[in-house]
Design an enzyme around this catalytic site. Structure first.
Site, PDB file in Angstrom:
ATOM      1  N   TYR A  40     -40.319  11.288 111.061  1.00  0.00           N
ATOM      2  CA  TYR A  40     -40.874  10.573 112.211  1.00  0.00           C
ATOM      3  C   TYR A  40     -42.268  11.098 112.547  1.00  0.00           C
ATOM      4  O   TYR A  40     -43.232  10.332 112.670  1.00  0.00           O
ATOM      5  CB  TYR A  40     -39.932  10.738 113.410  1.00  0.00           C
TER       6      TYR A  40
ATOM      7  N   LYS B   6     -46.139   9.315 112.061  1.00  0.00           N
ATOM      8  CA  LYS B   6     -47.056   9.230 113.198  1.00  0.00           C
ATOM      9  C   LYS B   6     -48.387   9.908 112.855  1.00  0.00           C
ATOM     10  O   LYS B   6     -49.468   9.419 113.221  1.00  0.00           O
ATOM     11  CB  LYS B   6     -46.440   9.883 114.433  1.00  0.00           C
TER      12      LYS B   6
END
Length: 211
Positions: A121, A125
């Protein structure tokens, strides 16, 4: 008076931001790109229903683009689907906007964004931050909120539990790690877009709490 375009207007931050932009004195037109029309009507609002996988780049036109796209691995269902929402779509909108004269691109990533992170994750990003930086917008503003609070269309149980725990220990938690309201992040986006920032600027969650 400027024009604004919002991607992700149906989400927690995007909803608040859209209403704030419509009420703002700084914008005379607000365009939202949606998969299906939202129940919002306003004289300044234009809704463009679009297939994100087959983007009509010619319609991505605005002085300022606000990207509020984001999902979770659970909601996306797979790493590939998550990557599409959190990397591919934002990058495609950014490229189209830049080609059409967009001056400012504001994007929501997340606390801990790092292209070298071992957490998928956070790594994605960080990768979208790097890809957007490489486009060299006149102004790129990156916001990295921590856990978000607010009413979602699809509630996230982990966030609800986390919010209760973090609220309890709030006095002991550093500002960058405290829960932040989605509306607060939307307000920060609106105000940061008016500050005349040049090149790239990154705002961590603690600084967003002040808006």
């Amino acid at each position: 008076m400027k024009t604004a375009l919002v991607v992700g207007a149906s989400g927690l931050i995007g909803k608040h931001l859209t209403h704030k932009l419509l009420a703002s004195q700084y914008y005379n037109k607000v365009t939202i790109i949606v998969r299906k029309k939202l129940a919002i009507e306003h004289q300044k609002l234009e809704q463009l229903v679009m297939d994100f996988d087959n983007l009509d780049a010619s319609k991505i036109v605005a002085d300022d683009i606000f990207c509020c796209l984001g999902t979770t691995m659970k909601q996306a269902g797979s790493k590939d689907a998550f990557y599409k929402v959190d990397f591919t779509y934002p990058l495609n909108f950014a490229k189209a906007g830049l080609a059409n004269g967009t001056k400012q691109f504001l994007v929501i990533t997340a606390m801990g964004a790092d292209e070298k992170s071992w957490i998928y994750y956070n790594r994605v990003k960080g990768e979208i931050e790097k890809a957007l930086s490489d486009l060299h917008f006149p102004t790129l503003i990156i916001l990295r909120p921590s856990m978000l609070a607010g009413e979602r269309e699809n509630p996230r149980m982990g966030e609800k539990i986390g919010q209760v725990v973090m609220d309890f220990f709030a006095p002991l938690i550093p500002d960058n790690y405290k829960v932040i309201a989605g509306e607060k992040v939307a307000q920060a986006m609106l105000e940061l877009a008016q500050k005349g920032i040049k090149n790239k600027a990154i705002f961590e969650s603690g600084s967003l709490q002040k808006f």
